[in-house]
Design a protein around this motif. Structure first.
Motif, PDB file in Angstrom:
ATOM      1  N   ARG A   9      64.687  56.362  38.905  1.00 26.93           N
ATOM      2  CA  ARG A   9      65.801  58.156  38.209  1.00 26.93           C
ATOM      3  C   ARG A   9      65.243  59.168  38.937  1.00 26.93           C
ATOM      4  N   LYS A  10      63.904  59.199  38.735  1.00 23.70           N
ATOM      5  CA  LYS A  10      62.776  60.251  39.331  1.00 23.70           C
ATOM      6  C   LYS A  10      62.937  60.495  41.125  1.00 23.70           C
ATOM      7  N   GLN A  35      66.364  61.123  41.779  1.00 23.16           N
ATOM      8  CA  GLN A  35      66.890  62.393  42.459  1.00 23.16           C
ATOM      9  C   GLN A  35      65.595  63.499  43.538  1.00 23.16           C
ATOM     10  N   ASP A  69      67.439  65.462  46.144  1.00 24.46           N
ATOM     11  CA  ASP A  69      67.194  67.020  46.611  1.00 24.46           C
ATOM     12  C   ASP A  69      66.465  66.940  48.140  1.00 24.46           C
ATOM     13  N   SER A  90      71.429  55.146  36.411  1.00 25.57           N
ATOM     14  CA  SER A  90      70.411  55.992  37.283  1.00 25.57           C
ATOM     15  C   SER A  90      71.525  57.101  37.662  1.00 25.57           C
ATOM     16  N   GLN A 114      71.129  60.992  37.534  1.00 22.84           N
ATOM     17  CA  GLN A 114      70.643  61.976  39.222  1.00 22.84           C
ATOM     18  C   GLN A 114      71.662  61.664  40.100  1.00 22.84           C
TER      19      GLN A 114
END
Lengths: 269, 269, 269, 269, 269
Positions: free
Chosen positions: B41-42, B45, B49, B65, B68
């Motif tokens: 998930r990070k 993200q 971005d 996820s 995200q």
């Protein structure tokens, strides 16, 4: 697990407060003779009273014993089948539909896939199409995900490589399962890795090898410590001399986080 | 790509202004254990971005996820599957439907076809029927078109004859793909010929052989010069030590038409 | 051919006044690289202007070149496929549906059946189900009916026994074709018998063997004298140095009933 | 009007090269006795030969006269009806479906809506659902959009306020028409504003008041100068003493951009 | 708003980070002549560039202007209609379907219901059936919920009793809306009560009475302070002399929580 239909039904087979579940499979009668399945209505009643979360059944027994469980605990409808007369357990047939599950009032459907088998192409397709229907109708899919292993003919004779189990479990997640049932690898460290690689809650099957009831308690203690949500365990429970007592002991471990020593007291009540 | 539904959805996975795309496949968990996919998930993200155009996922990870990526970048839903336990990547199973893709909010579906395989008759039919549904519902079809090559067992071990890739790509176009993903042939001259023979936009898969990040930048520079619209590249990006930096470097090349030298500066930001 | 939908559409691919047709197949890109098919839009425009009755295409090229032909000449949608990478032309896959043909605005669908092949049971069923749909929707079915011959591996290497072709053609008629495409037997006497045994109009494929343009004109002259309604001939036309001139020469023979000598004058215009 | 099915069919009723159309409605037999509609096969043949782009018919006459027009010019299938016995023309009934239009081989469907009528709620819904089906199947929808005006009982007795026509036309565009038919306002300045407010091509109906053939030519000249693509004009043409000559004169104006003086010469040919 | 399809689509019309939205309705052309809607493609482009979240359109304008907005911002498809020629705005007709919305690539559908009208029985049923389809397909429903008020003929002439608006809004929530559009009551205290009684996010329509641009900013400031997520405001924005500047000023207030004084600076940029 977020939309309303799936949440309501999931909460009936996985306690939303304790985040645990004891599901009792009683779908074995196509695989052999079990005296406990001859007329299991009293057994079912006793397991309901003991606090199980649900039963995993085919439609025949579900209709036969509906007075004992209907509306009191969850009903997971098995949609794959393979008989002992054919005696090739990996040849699971998708014998029914999600629409029938709805007509029967089931809270979830369960399908077995032997990942890596020669029929994988067909089996994954069937599993995925069932998952489509489960998403469409808002009913959870319990994926029994088993690696075919290297010993094609005897898939229940593990222990399996935990790496294989880990992939099989994730295949279930990726292709649409809302909950997983798989074999315990025999040690909590490797099983933790499996649970971590799953994107949905994991339960364990009874598996073939343990014969001592204390070992069952130990196994479940380990499994819960690994991050699993519970067990989907039939023969180990209903072939035990006092099934409700075993359920109560397991609940001690799972819900009250008791030690095996504390839990075994329930066996003699 | 002109009717409204296909145009809207295509524009979400292929930038209509720059005519480029970076799609990140994260559908590999059925093919092995990848620590990056355990809880991505990070990572997801950070890639959102950094400016990726979309993710190629199966439904499991997409649900897991969704917070995200949902609604921020495109979602391409993979509808074929083959596991590492079966270990026969050419046996792709069509595991889900276009109607499920709609329910999941996908912007496109992706199917892999190994052109020339023994199952070609069945596989082309499945691909074509999916294309019918995509035309019916206005949702683009990403065709992963791979020549089976002469080495049946190891299709990922090219290099392939560019003539074979060229036919495979055009088979995708003719039978209904709206965008193509295929392997880079390793040299821009032959790949130009492939792109010219395609009637729809072409992207490349990561492929198996490059290990150096600068070589990835060079490859993408070549690919864009060949007339391709972008990349559909997962492991090469998310196994790199700093995935968002690599995405930014790739965007430099693809969108700003920077040289490899200019782009590599992004790697250390 | 009397119900309205079939009549309207049939008249768009078979001229109701002259009772002739020149259909140009451009569906070969799945079978190999042809430079003429790389971007055939100018070629298509020139063939439209020269007076062809229609094109036989897959959906990819049809979408790509729609500005050149849409609504000006007929569009016959090919619904079977077999690639050169698989290289087993008799393994024709039914890759799409009549409903898709309608969405695409096709005037007819075309299916290839190798009569007598090992897959005949499946292939005839698919052909018949397509014929069902064609009757339901009022859209003609062009049956490419080929006898499998005795040389399974090389079906394009005739000459065939005309008796085999005759049966194959009639199989198409009986199981639902509204028009037939088959191979010319090489002599007008035997082909007359085939045309007589057909209950629907017959066209010929280009076939593999003629290399001289005058021989093409002679063949078409013979074919028309045999009672066929026209030709469904791609490579022979678009690999010729001046495709529109060849079409005009063929129209001389077919529509104006000119001799080969008279028609060849068109080749130098 | 870009996806393949709509483009192909639209090009059959609106010439893609000249961007003009002459559509001949012959759907009036439910509204009264017209001797020209008793057996209009010769008339239809003569209009086809004169170069009209299509006919607007109900299924009865279309079946009856199919030999004359099938496959040569476009066929627009009328799907609304109101009889002279009921004598309330605004009470248009949706009497058939888009699926029937496909079975009949139609290139488009035509529906009349009297915008602003008491039944608007029901009529707009029927119109919109037909538009849905047209989008689904790739078949154009000709919207006959008429403002109900202030004189409910006699809607054909304009002139209408151009503002009302403008809204009615745009209602057709917004709710799914691919081409519009409406009344000419009588002056090119106001009609230009109507055409500008339309997002799809506009044609004019014959309207009730002109009796002199030169006035028809003048009207069409004005209409084309206003930006319309053509005419959908029945009685004015087929009640004229020499319908094909009138069509040829109109084509002079519309295609060759001739003056009325130049065009009238065709009337005496 | 949790299942994947609804979440993805909702995030495209309601920013998941800022929890705000500016939706621009351009569906008014059935209600009158607006010069801004004659060819709004540049206007649409400028609003996209200014940062709006989506457009509310009928299919006509959506197809006409797809190059300007497709895939860049959200598309909310209006499925109810009532024309100015009928001039009974409460007679909203359900003119299209959720399946058409999917084909068109819409992110949401919008329906207007005048709660309490004579047709409530029919209108609520239509609204509910649309909500059923939205749940089935995972697409959000924007409910424009308006109390019929006591002045049936002139429903846009509020102010309404906030109690009536509150009920109307909750009717939308209860019967299936995923987002609400309603009229601002004119004071933040009463509107807070409405927002609190809603179970889903609330946006406001432009409403009829404000003529000064500063008053618009003030209204939006109040509305955001009341807990609403944004605005669904067309004419107030695109009839303003500089629509993108107004959007930027509104974003200042909504996203950056600027004061009206701070935001008005954007008007002169």
């Amino acid at each position: 697990m977020t939309e309303l239909g799936k949440r309501i039904r999931m909460n009936r087979i996985l306690d939303p407060v304790t985040k645990t579940t004891i599901i009792i499979p009683m779908d074995h009668a196509v695989e052999g003779y079990f005296e406990q399945l001859e007329d299991p209505r009293k057994l079912i009643q006793s397991l309901v009273d003991a606090g199980v979360n649900g039963f995993l059944m085919r439609r025949g027994l579900a209709k036969f014993s509906s007075l004992q469980f209907a509306g009191r605990v969850g009903f997971i409808y098995r949609i794959t089948s393979a008989t002992s007369l054919r005696n090739k357990v990996t040849d699971q047939s998708f014998v029914t539909t999600v629409e029938e599950a709805i007509r029967l009032g089931a809270d979830a459907v369960a399908a077995t896939v032997f990942v890596g088998s020669e029929d994988e192409k067909e089996d994954l397709r069937m599993f995925g199409l069932i998952a489509d229907e489960c998403d469409k109708w808002g009913i959870p899919l319990l994926g029994e995900m088993m690696p075919i292993g290297t010993k094609d003919a005897v898939p229940f004779d593990g222990p399996y490589s935990y790496e294989d189990v880990r992939i099989a479990v994730r295949v279930g997640c990726e292709e649409g399962a809302d909950m997983i049932k798989t074999y315990y690898t025999g040690d909590p460290e490797s099983f933790k890795k499996i649970v971590r690689y799953s994107t949905v809650p994991v339960t364990i099957a009874g598996g073939p090898k343990i014969r001592n009831v204390i070992d069952i308690l130990k196994m479940v203690k380990e499994v819960m410590n690994s991050g699993a949500v519970g067990i989907c365990m039939g023969r180990k429970i209903w072939t035990y001399e006092n099934p409700p007592a075993l359920v109560r002991a397991l609940l001690k471990i799972m819900v009250d986080k008791a030690s095996v020593e504390e839990a075994r007291i329930e066996l003699s009540t």
